[in-house]
Design a protein around this motif. Structure first.
Motif, PDB file in Angstrom:
ATOM      1  N   THR A  64      62.195  53.982  38.298  1.00 58.77           N
ATOM      2  CA  THR A  64      62.848  54.150  39.610  1.00 58.77           C
ATOM      3  C   THR A  64      62.011  53.578  40.759  1.00 58.77           C
ATOM      4  N   LYS A  65      60.694  53.570  40.613  1.00 62.43           N
ATOM      5  CA  LYS A  65      59.873  53.094  41.732  1.00 62.43           C
ATOM      6  C   LYS A  65      60.030  51.588  41.957  1.00 62.43           C
ATOM      7  N   THR A  66      60.136  50.848  40.871  1.00 58.72           N
ATOM      8  CA  THR A  66      60.130  49.383  41.018  1.00 58.72           C
ATOM      9  C   THR A  66      61.462  48.725  40.645  1.00 58.72           C
ATOM     10  N   ILE A 116      50.013  42.445  32.752  1.00 57.78           N
ATOM     11  CA  ILE A 116      49.511  42.205  34.119  1.00 57.78           C
ATOM     12  C   ILE A 116      48.965  43.510  34.687  1.00 57.78           C
ATOM     13  N   ASP A 117      47.777  43.464  35.260  1.00 56.69           N
ATOM     14  CA  ASP A 117      47.203  44.675  35.856  1.00 56.69           C
ATOM     15  C   ASP A 117      46.683  44.334  37.256  1.00 56.69           C
ATOM     16  N   ILE A 118      47.067  45.182  38.222  1.00 54.32           N
ATOM     17  CA  ILE A 118      46.599  44.942  39.603  1.00 54.32           C
ATOM     18  C   ILE A 118      45.102  45.275  39.676  1.00 54.32           C
ATOM     19  N   ASP A 119      44.363  44.401  40.321  1.00 53.33           N
ATOM     20  CA  ASP A 119      42.910  44.621  40.424  1.00 53.33           C
ATOM     21  C   ASP A 119      42.591  45.645  41.513  1.00 53.33           C
ATOM     22  N   HIS A 120      41.679  46.521  41.212  1.00 52.29           N
ATOM     23  CA  HIS A 120      41.173  47.523  42.175  1.00 52.29           C
ATOM     24  C   HIS A 120      42.304  48.225  42.918  1.00 52.29           C
ATOM     25  N   PHE A 121      43.324  48.613  42.184  1.00 53.43           N
ATOM     26  CA  PHE A 121      44.471  49.261  42.832  1.00 53.43           C
ATOM     27  C   PHE A 121      44.098  50.639  43.366  1.00 53.43           C
ATOM     28  N   LYS A 122      43.188  51.294  42.668  1.00 55.90           N
ATOM     29  CA  LYS A 122      42.772  52.637  43.108  1.00 55.90           C
ATOM     30  C   LYS A 122      42.220  52.567  44.535  1.00 55.90           C
ATOM     31  N   ALA A 123      41.524  51.451  44.831  1.00 60.86           N
ATOM     32  CA  ALA A 123      40.954  51.302  46.176  1.00 60.86           C
ATOM     33  C   ALA A 123      42.062  51.224  47.240  1.00 60.86           C
ATOM     34  N   THR A 179      51.428  53.306  50.682  1.00 62.10           N
ATOM     35  CA  THR A 179      51.114  51.875  50.677  1.00 62.10           C
ATOM     36  C   THR A 179      50.946  51.388  49.246  1.00 62.10           C
ATOM     37  N   GLY A 180      50.318  52.232  48.408  1.00 61.33           N
ATOM     38  CA  GLY A 180      50.171  51.889  46.983  1.00 61.33           C
ATOM     39  C   GLY A 180      51.530  51.598  46.358  1.00 61.33           C
ATOM     40  N   ASP A 181      52.499  52.449  46.691  1.00 59.17           N
ATOM     41  CA  ASP A 181      53.842  52.244  46.138  1.00 59.17           C
ATOM     42  C   ASP A 181      54.475  50.954  46.669  1.00 59.17           C
ATOM     43  N   SER A 182      54.246  50.636  47.951  1.00 59.09           N
ATOM     44  CA  SER A 182      54.779  49.365  48.498  1.00 59.09           C
ATOM     45  C   SER A 182      54.178  48.179  47.758  1.00 59.09           C
ATOM     46  N   GLY A 212      53.533  51.413  33.312  1.00 51.77           N
ATOM     47  CA  GLY A 212      52.932  52.660  33.780  1.00 51.77           C
ATOM     48  C   GLY A 212      51.883  52.312  34.799  1.00 51.77           C
ATOM     49  N   GLY A 213      51.604  53.218  35.739  1.00 46.28           N
ATOM     50  CA  GLY A 213      50.585  52.990  36.761  1.00 46.28           C
ATOM     51  C   GLY A 213      50.772  51.645  37.431  1.00 46.28           C
ATOM     52  N   GLU A 214      49.731  50.821  37.405  1.00 50.94           N
ATOM     53  CA  GLU A 214      49.786  49.515  38.079  1.00 50.94           C
ATOM     54  C   GLU A 214      49.755  48.393  37.053  1.00 50.94           C
ATOM     55  N   ALA A 225      39.774  39.282  30.815  1.00 51.42           N
ATOM     56  CA  ALA A 225      39.967  38.770  32.191  1.00 51.42           C
ATOM     57  C   ALA A 225      39.314  39.699  33.210  1.00 51.42           C
ATOM     58  N   LYS A 226      39.426  41.007  32.985  1.00 54.05           N
ATOM     59  CA  LYS A 226      38.799  41.985  33.899  1.00 54.05           C
ATOM     60  C   LYS A 226      37.274  41.851  33.831  1.00 54.05           C
ATOM     61  N   GLN A 227      36.764  41.771  32.598  1.00 54.26           N
ATOM     62  CA  GLN A 227      35.323  41.669  32.410  1.00 54.26           C
ATOM     63  C   GLN A 227      34.774  40.398  33.049  1.00 54.26           C
TER      64      GLN A 227
HETATM   65  P1  GH3 Z   1      40.992  47.652  37.740  1.00 55.72           P
HETATM   66  O1  GH3 Z   1      40.785  46.477  38.607  1.00 55.72           O
HETATM   67  O2  GH3 Z   1      39.917  47.852  36.745  1.00 55.72           O
HETATM   68  O3  GH3 Z   1      42.351  47.649  37.088  1.00 55.72           O
HETATM   69  O4  GH3 Z   1      40.920  48.925  38.702  1.00 55.72           O
HETATM   70  P2  GH3 Z   1      42.115  49.798  39.240  1.00 55.72           P
HETATM   71  O5  GH3 Z   1      41.617  50.577  40.399  1.00 55.72           O
HETATM   72  O6  GH3 Z   1      43.286  48.940  39.473  1.00 55.72           O
HETATM   73  O7  GH3 Z   1      42.461  50.700  37.983  1.00 55.72           O
HETATM   74  P3  GH3 Z   1      42.350  52.251  37.745  1.00 55.72           P
HETATM   75  O8  GH3 Z   1      42.913  52.466  36.356  1.00 55.72           O
HETATM   76  O9  GH3 Z   1      40.970  52.763  38.005  1.00 55.72           O
HETATM   77  O10 GH3 Z   1      43.301  52.914  38.807  1.00 55.72           O
HETATM   78  C1  GH3 Z   1      44.681  52.848  38.733  1.00 55.72           C
HETATM   79  C2  GH3 Z   1      45.219  53.679  39.872  1.00 55.72           C
HETATM   80  O11 GH3 Z   1      46.645  53.568  39.936  1.00 55.72           O
HETATM   81  C3  GH3 Z   1      44.927  55.153  39.734  1.00 55.72           C
HETATM   82  C4  GH3 Z   1      46.251  55.847  40.032  1.00 55.72           C
HETATM   83  O12 GH3 Z   1      46.095  56.846  41.004  1.00 55.72           O
HETATM   84  C5  GH3 Z   1      47.111  54.727  40.577  1.00 55.72           C
HETATM   85  N1  GH3 Z   1      48.527  54.895  40.302  1.00 55.72           N
HETATM   86  C6  GH3 Z   1      49.122  55.030  39.099  1.00 55.72           C
HETATM   87  N2  GH3 Z   1      50.473  55.120  39.250  1.00 55.72           N
HETATM   88  C7  GH3 Z   1      50.738  55.022  40.588  1.00 55.72           C
HETATM   89  C8  GH3 Z   1      51.926  55.041  41.373  1.00 55.72           C
HETATM   90  O13 GH3 Z   1      53.054  55.160  40.886  1.00 55.72           O
HETATM   91  N3  GH3 Z   1      51.785  54.918  42.727  1.00 55.72           N
HETATM   92  C9  GH3 Z   1      50.569  54.784  43.306  1.00 55.72           C
HETATM   93  N4  GH3 Z   1      50.514  54.649  44.641  1.00 55.72           N
HETATM   94  N5  GH3 Z   1      49.419  54.776  42.583  1.00 55.72           N
HETATM   95  C10 GH3 Z   1      49.495  54.886  41.257  1.00 55.72           C
END
Ligand code: GH3
Ligand code: MG
Ligand code: MG
Length: 437
Positions: free
Chosen positions: A259-261, A292-299, A308-311, A334-336, A407-409
Protein backbone atom coordinates in the motif's frame (compact mmCIF):
# COMPACT_ATOMS: atom_id res chain seq x y z
CA UNK A 1 -10.76 40.33 25.03
CA UNK A 2 -14.26 40.36 23.56
CA UNK A 3 -15.90 36.97 22.84
CA UNK A 4 -16.34 37.86 19.16
CA UNK A 5 -12.63 38.60 18.66
CA UNK A 6 -11.72 35.31 20.41
CA UNK A 7 -14.05 33.48 18.00
CA UNK A 8 -12.51 35.31 15.03
CA UNK A 9 -9.01 34.38 16.23
CA UNK A 10 -9.97 30.72 16.70
CA UNK A 11 -11.67 30.62 13.30
CA UNK A 12 -8.55 32.12 11.67
CA UNK A 13 -6.35 29.53 13.38
CA UNK A 14 -8.62 26.66 12.27
CA UNK A 15 -8.94 27.98 8.71
CA UNK A 16 -5.17 28.37 8.49
CA UNK A 17 -4.84 24.65 9.30
CA UNK A 18 -7.01 23.54 6.37
CA UNK A 19 -5.24 21.06 4.10
CA UNK A 20 -6.70 23.04 1.21
CA UNK A 21 -3.94 25.65 1.70
CA UNK A 22 -1.30 23.06 0.87
CA UNK A 23 -2.61 22.61 -2.67
CA UNK A 24 -0.79 24.29 -5.58
CA UNK A 25 -2.31 27.72 -6.36
CA UNK A 26 -4.31 26.73 -9.45
CA UNK A 27 -5.69 23.61 -7.75
CA UNK A 28 -6.65 25.71 -4.72
CA UNK A 29 -8.64 28.09 -6.90
CA UNK A 30 -10.34 25.28 -8.80
CA UNK A 31 -11.17 23.23 -5.70
CA UNK A 32 -12.49 26.36 -3.95
CA UNK A 33 -14.45 27.73 -6.91
CA UNK A 34 -16.44 24.60 -7.79
CA UNK A 35 -18.34 24.37 -4.44
CA UNK A 36 -19.11 28.10 -4.74
CA UNK A 37 -20.45 27.53 -8.26
CA UNK A 38 -22.53 24.63 -6.90
CA UNK A 39 -23.92 26.84 -4.12
CA UNK A 40 -24.87 29.51 -6.67
CA UNK A 41 -26.53 26.87 -8.89
CA UNK A 42 -28.46 25.47 -5.89
CA UNK A 43 -29.68 28.98 -5.02
CA UNK A 44 -30.73 29.60 -8.63
CA UNK A 45 -32.49 26.21 -8.87
CA UNK A 46 -34.27 26.77 -5.53
CA UNK A 47 -35.62 30.09 -6.79
CA UNK A 48 -37.01 28.37 -9.89
CA UNK A 49 -38.50 25.32 -8.16
CA UNK A 50 -42.22 24.92 -7.65
CA UNK A 51 -42.40 23.11 -4.34
CA UNK A 52 -44.65 20.11 -3.83
CA UNK A 53 -45.11 17.91 -0.75
CA UNK A 54 -45.25 14.73 -2.87
CA UNK A 55 -41.90 15.52 -4.52
CA UNK A 56 -40.34 16.34 -1.15
CA UNK A 57 -41.58 13.01 0.24
CA UNK A 58 -40.15 11.15 -2.79
CA UNK A 59 -36.82 12.95 -2.32
CA UNK A 60 -36.68 12.04 1.38
CA UNK A 61 -37.49 8.40 0.61
CA UNK A 62 -34.69 8.13 -2.01
CA UNK A 63 -32.30 10.03 0.21
CA UNK A 64 -33.16 7.70 3.10
CA UNK A 65 -32.36 4.67 0.94
CA UNK A 66 -29.06 6.35 -0.04
CA UNK A 67 -28.21 7.09 3.59
CA UNK A 68 -28.88 3.45 4.57
CA UNK A 69 -26.57 2.16 1.85
CA UNK A 70 -23.86 4.69 2.77
CA UNK A 71 -24.11 3.75 6.46
CA UNK A 72 -23.69 0.09 5.52
CA UNK A 73 -20.52 0.78 3.48
CA UNK A 74 -17.69 -1.28 4.97
CA UNK A 75 -14.96 1.03 6.27
CA UNK A 76 -12.33 -1.35 4.94
CA UNK A 77 -13.18 -0.32 1.35
CA UNK A 78 -11.50 3.03 1.96
CA UNK A 79 -7.75 2.85 1.61
CA UNK A 80 -4.71 4.11 -0.22
CA UNK A 81 -4.40 3.67 -3.93
CA UNK A 82 -7.85 2.21 -4.58
CA UNK A 83 -10.73 3.62 -6.54
CA UNK A 84 -13.57 3.77 -4.01
CA UNK A 85 -16.92 2.44 -5.17
CA UNK A 86 -19.61 3.51 -2.75
CA UNK A 87 -22.41 3.42 -5.38
CA UNK A 88 -23.61 6.70 -3.94
CA UNK A 89 -24.74 8.08 -7.29
CA UNK A 90 -27.19 5.24 -7.97
CA UNK A 91 -29.55 7.18 -5.67
CA UNK A 92 -28.79 10.56 -7.20
CA UNK A 93 -29.78 9.55 -10.76
CA UNK A 94 -33.47 8.80 -9.97
CA UNK A 95 -33.60 12.06 -8.03
CA UNK A 96 -32.17 13.93 -11.04
CA UNK A 97 -34.56 12.30 -13.51
CA UNK A 98 -37.80 12.31 -11.53
CA UNK A 99 -37.53 15.47 -9.42
CA UNK A 100 -36.61 19.12 -10.13
CA UNK A 101 -32.79 19.73 -10.52
CA UNK A 102 -32.58 21.40 -7.09
CA UNK A 103 -32.98 18.03 -5.36
CA UNK A 104 -30.17 16.33 -7.34
CA UNK A 105 -27.84 19.21 -6.49
CA UNK A 106 -28.43 19.02 -2.73
CA UNK A 107 -28.70 15.19 -2.43
CA UNK A 108 -24.90 14.57 -2.38
CA UNK A 109 -24.47 16.87 0.65
CA UNK A 110 -26.12 14.63 3.31
CA UNK A 111 -24.77 11.49 1.59
CA UNK A 112 -21.17 12.72 1.76
CA UNK A 113 -21.66 14.19 5.22
CA UNK A 114 -22.67 10.75 6.47
CA UNK A 115 -19.69 9.19 4.65
CA UNK A 116 -17.39 11.66 6.39
CA UNK A 117 -18.91 11.33 9.87
CA UNK A 118 -19.80 7.65 9.94
CA UNK A 119 -17.81 5.66 7.38
CA UNK A 120 -14.47 7.28 6.72
CA UNK A 121 -13.09 10.56 8.01
CA UNK A 122 -11.36 11.77 4.86
CA UNK A 123 -9.85 15.13 3.90
CA UNK A 124 -12.72 17.62 4.31
CA UNK A 125 -12.10 19.78 1.22
CA UNK A 126 -12.15 16.66 -0.97
CA UNK A 127 -15.55 15.64 0.40
CA UNK A 128 -16.94 19.15 -0.17
CA UNK A 129 -15.51 19.16 -3.70
CA UNK A 130 -16.93 15.70 -4.47
CA UNK A 131 -20.39 16.76 -3.24
CA UNK A 132 -20.23 19.85 -5.48
CA UNK A 133 -18.99 17.85 -8.49
CA UNK A 134 -21.75 15.22 -8.13
CA UNK A 135 -24.39 17.91 -7.53
CA UNK A 136 -23.43 19.95 -10.59
CA UNK A 137 -23.07 16.93 -12.91
CA UNK A 138 -26.36 15.33 -11.91
CA UNK A 139 -28.07 18.73 -11.98
CA UNK A 140 -26.90 18.96 -15.62
CA UNK A 141 -28.10 15.37 -16.22
CA UNK A 142 -31.56 16.36 -14.93
CA UNK A 143 -31.68 19.36 -17.28
CA UNK A 144 -30.60 17.17 -20.20
CA UNK A 145 -33.45 14.74 -19.46
CA UNK A 146 -35.94 17.59 -19.60
CA UNK A 147 -34.58 18.58 -23.02
CA UNK A 148 -35.69 15.28 -24.63
CA UNK A 149 -39.02 15.47 -26.47
CA UNK A 150 -42.01 13.86 -24.69
CA UNK A 151 -42.34 11.29 -27.50
CA UNK A 152 -38.80 10.03 -26.71
CA UNK A 153 -38.56 10.46 -22.92
CA UNK A 154 -40.76 12.94 -21.07
CA UNK A 155 -41.78 12.95 -17.38
CA UNK A 156 -43.43 9.54 -17.02
CA UNK A 157 -42.20 6.21 -18.34
CA UNK A 158 -44.57 4.77 -20.94
CA UNK A 159 -44.91 1.25 -22.27
CA UNK A 160 -43.57 -0.56 -25.36
CA UNK A 161 -41.27 1.59 -27.50
CA UNK A 162 -41.58 4.60 -25.20
CA UNK A 163 -40.27 2.55 -22.25
CA UNK A 164 -37.20 1.68 -24.32
CA UNK A 165 -36.47 5.23 -25.48
CA UNK A 166 -37.13 6.50 -21.92
CA UNK A 167 -34.47 4.10 -20.59
CA UNK A 168 -32.07 5.17 -23.36
CA UNK A 169 -32.52 8.81 -22.35
CA UNK A 170 -31.96 7.93 -18.67
CA UNK A 171 -28.79 6.02 -19.62
CA UNK A 172 -27.47 9.04 -21.54
CA UNK A 173 -28.16 11.25 -18.50
CA UNK A 174 -26.37 8.79 -16.19
CA UNK A 175 -23.32 8.98 -18.49
CA UNK A 176 -23.38 12.78 -18.22
CA UNK A 177 -23.70 12.66 -14.42
CA UNK A 178 -21.16 9.90 -13.89
CA UNK A 179 -18.54 10.91 -16.46
CA UNK A 180 -19.09 14.59 -15.64
CA UNK A 181 -18.30 14.35 -11.94
CA UNK A 182 -15.43 11.90 -12.59
CA UNK A 183 -13.90 14.41 -15.05
CA UNK A 184 -14.25 17.27 -12.54
CA UNK A 185 -12.59 15.19 -9.81
CA UNK A 186 -9.81 14.02 -12.13
CA UNK A 187 -9.06 17.63 -13.09
CA UNK A 188 -8.63 18.43 -9.38
CA UNK A 189 -6.29 15.45 -8.91
CA UNK A 190 -4.18 16.42 -11.94
CA UNK A 191 -3.97 20.05 -10.82
CA UNK A 192 -2.92 18.92 -7.33
CA UNK A 193 -0.21 16.63 -8.67
CA UNK A 194 0.49 16.60 -12.43
CA UNK A 195 2.71 13.52 -12.05
CA UNK A 196 -0.24 11.30 -11.12
CA UNK A 197 -1.16 8.96 -13.97
CA UNK A 198 -4.90 8.37 -14.03
CA UNK A 199 -5.27 6.32 -17.19
CA UNK A 200 -4.41 2.98 -15.56
CA UNK A 201 -6.83 3.79 -12.71
CA UNK A 202 -9.68 4.42 -15.16
CA UNK A 203 -9.08 1.74 -17.74
CA UNK A 204 -8.76 -1.64 -16.14
CA UNK A 205 -11.12 -4.58 -15.85
CA UNK A 206 -12.16 -3.86 -12.25
CA UNK A 207 -12.98 -0.21 -12.90
CA UNK A 208 -14.88 -0.88 -16.10
CA UNK A 209 -16.86 -3.64 -14.39
CA UNK A 210 -17.69 -1.32 -11.49
CA UNK A 211 -18.65 1.48 -13.91
CA UNK A 212 -21.02 -0.83 -15.72
CA UNK A 213 -22.55 -2.20 -12.49
CA UNK A 214 -23.10 1.36 -11.24
CA UNK A 215 -24.72 2.50 -14.50
CA UNK A 216 -26.90 -0.58 -14.63
CA UNK A 217 -28.10 -0.24 -11.03
CA UNK A 218 -28.72 3.50 -11.34
CA UNK A 219 -30.85 3.04 -14.47
CA UNK A 220 -32.79 0.08 -13.00
CA UNK A 221 -33.54 1.95 -9.78
CA UNK A 222 -34.71 4.94 -11.80
CA UNK A 223 -37.10 2.76 -13.82
CA UNK A 224 -38.45 1.09 -10.69
CA UNK A 225 -38.90 4.38 -8.84
CA UNK A 226 -40.59 5.89 -11.92
CA UNK A 227 -43.21 3.13 -11.63
CA UNK A 228 -43.71 3.67 -7.91
CA UNK A 229 -41.34 5.51 -5.52
CA UNK A 230 -41.95 3.03 -2.67
CA UNK A 231 -40.30 0.32 -4.80
CA UNK A 232 -36.97 2.07 -4.04
CA UNK A 233 -36.97 0.13 -0.77
CA UNK A 234 -36.59 -3.09 -2.74
CA UNK A 235 -33.43 -1.77 -4.38
CA UNK A 236 -31.52 -1.21 -1.11
CA UNK A 237 -30.48 -4.86 -0.52
CA UNK A 238 -29.41 -5.15 -4.19
CA UNK A 239 -27.16 -2.10 -3.87
CA UNK A 240 -25.65 -3.47 -0.65
CA UNK A 241 -25.01 -6.79 -2.36
CA UNK A 242 -23.37 -5.12 -5.35
CA UNK A 243 -21.12 -3.15 -2.96
CA UNK A 244 -20.03 -6.40 -1.30
CA UNK A 245 -19.36 -7.99 -4.67
CA UNK A 246 -17.22 -5.07 -5.84
CA UNK A 247 -15.35 -5.13 -2.54
CA UNK A 248 -14.21 -8.66 -3.18
CA UNK A 249 -12.25 -7.52 -6.25
CA UNK A 250 -10.98 -4.51 -4.31
CA UNK A 251 -9.72 -6.64 -1.42
CA UNK A 252 -8.14 -9.10 -3.82
CA UNK A 253 -6.27 -6.27 -5.58
CA UNK A 254 -5.26 -4.80 -2.22
CA UNK A 255 -3.85 -8.07 -0.94
CA UNK A 256 -1.44 -8.11 -3.91
CA UNK A 257 -0.16 -4.59 -3.53
CA UNK A 258 2.21 -2.89 -1.13
CA UNK A 259 0.00 0.00 0.00
CA UNK A 260 2.84 2.44 0.65
CA UNK A 261 4.33 2.30 -2.83
CA UNK A 262 1.66 0.69 -5.02
CA UNK A 263 4.22 -1.91 -6.18
CA UNK A 264 3.62 -5.65 -5.82
CA UNK A 265 4.17 -6.96 -2.31
CA UNK A 266 6.84 -9.59 -1.65
CA UNK A 267 4.51 -12.62 -1.75
CA UNK A 268 2.86 -11.58 -5.01
CA UNK A 269 6.20 -10.71 -6.59
CA UNK A 270 7.54 -14.13 -5.68
CA UNK A 271 4.58 -16.03 -7.16
CA UNK A 272 4.64 -13.95 -10.38
CA UNK A 273 8.42 -14.31 -10.59
CA UNK A 274 8.19 -18.10 -10.14
CA UNK A 275 5.81 -18.33 -13.12
CA UNK A 276 8.01 -16.04 -15.28
CA UNK A 277 11.16 -17.98 -14.45
CA UNK A 278 9.49 -21.32 -15.25
CA UNK A 279 8.41 -19.85 -18.62
CA UNK A 280 11.93 -18.56 -19.33
CA UNK A 281 13.49 -21.94 -18.49
CA UNK A 282 10.93 -23.74 -20.69
CA UNK A 283 11.41 -21.43 -23.66
CA UNK A 284 15.15 -20.97 -23.07
CA UNK A 285 14.73 -17.18 -22.94
CA UNK A 286 17.02 -14.86 -21.04
CA UNK A 287 15.83 -13.38 -17.74
CA UNK A 288 17.43 -11.38 -14.95
CA UNK A 289 16.64 -10.19 -11.46
CA UNK A 290 17.82 -6.95 -9.85
CA UNK A 291 17.75 -6.41 -6.09
CA UNK A 292 17.79 -2.72 -5.16
CA UNK A 293 18.55 -1.25 -1.74
CA UNK A 294 18.50 2.44 -0.81
CA UNK A 295 21.82 3.53 0.66
CA UNK A 296 21.88 4.91 4.21
CA UNK A 297 18.10 5.08 4.33
CA UNK A 298 18.09 4.93 8.12
CA UNK A 299 19.91 8.28 8.10
CA UNK A 300 17.03 9.83 6.08
CA UNK A 301 14.53 8.63 8.69
CA UNK A 302 16.73 9.71 11.58
CA UNK A 303 17.38 13.17 10.12
CA UNK A 304 14.04 14.06 8.51
CA UNK A 305 11.52 11.68 10.05
CA UNK A 306 9.50 8.73 8.80
CA UNK A 307 7.14 10.82 6.65
CA UNK A 308 10.05 11.99 4.52
CA UNK A 309 11.35 8.41 4.55
CA UNK A 310 8.03 7.29 3.11
CA UNK A 311 8.16 10.01 0.40
CA UNK A 312 11.61 8.70 -0.53
CA UNK A 313 10.23 5.16 -0.85
CA UNK A 314 7.44 6.44 -3.11
CA UNK A 315 9.84 8.51 -5.22
CA UNK A 316 12.08 5.48 -5.81
CA UNK A 317 9.00 3.37 -6.67
CA UNK A 318 7.91 6.02 -9.18
CA UNK A 319 11.32 5.85 -10.85
CA UNK A 320 11.04 2.07 -11.11
CA UNK A 321 7.52 2.31 -12.57
CA UNK A 322 8.52 5.04 -15.05
CA UNK A 323 11.76 3.48 -16.21
CA UNK A 324 10.75 -0.14 -16.58
CA UNK A 325 8.62 -1.90 -19.17
CA UNK A 326 5.03 -2.94 -18.48
CA UNK A 327 5.94 -6.61 -18.40
CA UNK A 328 8.83 -6.21 -15.94
CA UNK A 329 7.71 -7.44 -12.52
CA UNK A 330 8.46 -4.81 -9.86
CA UNK A 331 7.94 -5.38 -6.15
CA UNK A 332 8.80 -3.98 -2.76
CA UNK A 333 10.60 -6.65 -0.82
CA UNK A 334 10.21 -4.90 2.51
CA UNK A 335 11.78 -1.87 4.19
CA UNK A 336 13.85 0.03 1.62
CA UNK A 337 14.51 -2.95 -0.62
CA UNK A 338 12.97 -3.41 -4.07
CA UNK A 339 13.14 -6.28 -6.51
CA UNK A 340 12.76 -6.26 -10.28
CA UNK A 341 12.36 -9.23 -12.58
CA UNK A 342 13.36 -8.51 -16.16
CA UNK A 343 11.98 -11.06 -18.65
CA UNK A 344 13.72 -11.40 -22.04
CA UNK A 345 16.77 -9.65 -20.57
CA UNK A 346 20.28 -11.09 -20.44
CA UNK A 347 23.03 -10.07 -18.08
CA UNK A 348 24.46 -7.22 -20.17
CA UNK A 349 21.08 -5.60 -20.77
CA UNK A 350 20.08 -6.05 -17.12
CA UNK A 351 23.29 -4.29 -16.12
CA UNK A 352 22.57 -1.30 -18.32
CA UNK A 353 18.96 -1.12 -17.11
CA UNK A 354 20.16 -1.23 -13.50
CA UNK A 355 22.68 1.49 -14.22
CA UNK A 356 19.95 3.63 -15.77
CA UNK A 357 17.84 3.20 -12.62
CA UNK A 358 20.79 4.01 -10.38
CA UNK A 359 21.61 7.17 -12.34
CA UNK A 360 17.94 8.26 -12.36
CA UNK A 361 17.57 7.82 -8.58
CA UNK A 362 20.82 9.73 -8.00
CA UNK A 363 19.26 12.72 -9.81
CA UNK A 364 16.17 12.76 -7.55
CA UNK A 365 15.67 15.60 -5.16
CA UNK A 366 12.83 14.94 -2.72
CA UNK A 367 11.35 17.78 -0.66
CA UNK A 368 11.46 17.28 3.11
CA UNK A 369 7.96 17.10 4.67
CA UNK A 370 8.50 19.91 7.19
CA UNK A 371 11.02 22.26 5.66
CA UNK A 372 12.58 23.74 2.53
CA UNK A 373 15.46 21.24 2.28
CA UNK A 374 15.59 18.38 -0.20
CA UNK A 375 16.85 14.83 0.24
CA UNK A 376 19.31 13.35 -2.27
CA UNK A 377 19.85 9.63 -2.27
CA UNK A 378 21.60 6.74 -3.96
CA UNK A 379 20.87 3.07 -4.42
CA UNK A 380 22.98 -0.06 -4.68
CA UNK A 381 21.94 -2.86 -7.02
CA UNK A 382 22.73 -6.55 -7.26
CA UNK A 383 21.96 -8.20 -10.61
CA UNK A 384 21.72 -11.92 -11.34
CA UNK A 385 20.99 -13.50 -14.71
CA UNK A 386 19.13 -16.78 -15.12
CA UNK A 387 21.88 -18.77 -16.83
CA UNK A 388 24.47 -17.73 -14.27
CA UNK A 389 22.36 -18.31 -11.19
CA UNK A 390 20.31 -21.46 -11.80
CA UNK A 391 16.64 -22.01 -12.54
CA UNK A 392 14.82 -21.26 -9.25
CA UNK A 393 13.58 -17.97 -7.89
CA UNK A 394 15.53 -18.59 -4.68
CA UNK A 395 18.77 -19.22 -6.68
CA UNK A 396 18.34 -15.92 -8.51
CA UNK A 397 17.53 -14.01 -5.33
CA UNK A 398 20.46 -15.53 -3.44
CA UNK A 399 22.81 -14.60 -6.28
CA UNK A 400 21.37 -11.06 -6.58
CA UNK A 401 21.58 -10.64 -2.80
CA UNK A 402 25.23 -11.66 -2.80
CA UNK A 403 25.90 -9.17 -5.62
CA UNK A 404 24.07 -6.45 -3.67
CA UNK A 405 26.17 -7.22 -0.60
CA UNK A 406 29.28 -6.84 -2.74
CA UNK A 407 28.04 -3.49 -4.11
CA UNK A 408 27.45 -2.24 -0.55
CA UNK A 409 30.87 -3.44 0.58
CA UNK A 410 32.50 -1.77 -2.41
CA UNK A 411 31.21 1.63 -1.25
CA UNK A 412 27.48 1.79 -2.26
CA UNK A 413 25.94 3.77 -5.16
CA UNK A 414 26.98 1.08 -7.59
CA UNK A 415 25.72 -1.94 -9.51
CA UNK A 416 27.24 -5.34 -9.19
CA UNK A 417 26.57 -8.46 -11.26
CA UNK A 418 26.51 -11.87 -9.62
CA UNK A 419 28.09 -13.86 -12.41
CA UNK A 420 31.03 -11.75 -13.44
CA UNK A 421 32.14 -10.73 -9.95
CA UNK A 422 33.17 -7.39 -11.41
CA UNK A 423 31.57 -4.30 -9.96
CA UNK A 424 30.54 -1.90 -12.69
CA UNK A 425 32.07 0.87 -10.63
CA UNK A 426 35.41 -0.82 -11.21
CA UNK A 427 34.89 -0.80 -14.96
CA UNK A 428 33.16 2.51 -15.46
CA UNK A 429 34.08 5.38 -13.14
CA UNK A 430 30.86 6.38 -11.37
CA UNK A 431 30.27 9.81 -9.92
CA UNK A 432 29.19 9.24 -6.33
CA UNK A 433 26.68 11.65 -4.94
CA UNK A 434 26.56 12.20 -1.21
CA UNK A 435 23.88 10.12 0.46
CA UNK A 436 21.40 11.78 2.76
CA UNK A 437 20.67 15.47 2.39
P1 GH3 B 1 22.54 0.53 3.91
O1 GH3 B 1 23.13 1.58 3.06
O2 GH3 B 1 23.53 -0.42 4.46
O3 GH3 B 1 21.41 -0.20 3.22
O4 GH3 B 1 21.92 1.28 5.18
P2 GH3 B 1 20.41 1.60 5.47
O5 GH3 B 1 20.36 2.65 6.51
O6 GH3 B 1 19.71 1.89 4.21
O7 GH3 B 1 19.86 0.20 5.97
P3 GH3 B 1 19.31 -0.27 7.37
O8 GH3 B 1 18.89 -1.71 7.15
O9 GH3 B 1 20.28 -0.01 8.47
O10 GH3 B 1 18.04 0.61 7.64
C1 GH3 B 1 16.85 0.47 6.95
C2 GH3 B 1 15.86 1.43 7.57
O11 GH3 B 1 14.64 1.42 6.84
C3 GH3 B 1 15.50 1.08 8.99
C4 GH3 B 1 13.98 1.18 9.04
O12 GH3 B 1 13.56 1.99 10.11
C5 GH3 B 1 13.63 1.84 7.73
N1 GH3 B 1 12.33 1.46 7.20
C6 GH3 B 1 11.90 0.21 6.92
N2 GH3 B 1 10.63 0.26 6.41
C7 GH3 B 1 10.27 1.58 6.35
C8 GH3 B 1 9.11 2.28 5.92
O13 GH3 B 1 8.12 1.71 5.46
N3 GH3 B 1 9.12 3.64 6.02
C9 GH3 B 1 10.19 4.31 6.52
N4 GH3 B 1 10.13 5.65 6.57
N5 GH3 B 1 11.31 3.67 6.95
C10 GH3 B 1 11.36 2.34 6.87
MG1 MG C 1 19.56 0.39 2.73
MG1 MG D 1 18.12 -2.94 3.46
Amino acid sequence: MRASSVTAMLTRAVVRDWEWWRLPKLARWYVGALPLAALAAIGFAAAHTTWSAAELAEFLLLLGCGLVSVAATPRISYGQGTVIRDFLTVWVLPIAILLPPFYAMVAPVPLLMLTQLWVNKGVLYRRVFTAAAIGLSYGAAGLLFRAFPASFAGGAIGTGKHALTWVLAVTACEMVGERGHHALIRCAIKLSDPRIRLFHLDVNRETLQADFAELDLAVLITVVVALNPVLALFAVPTVLLARRFMMHAQLLAKSRIDTKTGLLNAATWESEATAEIARAVRTRSPLSVALIDIDHFKAVNDTHGHLTGDSVLRAVSDVLRDQLRDYDVVGRFGGEEFVVLLPQTGEADALSIAERLRARVARLSIPVSDGDACVRLTISIGVAALDAAGGEVTDLLTAADAALYFAKQAGRNRTHVAASNISLAQVVPIARSAPGT
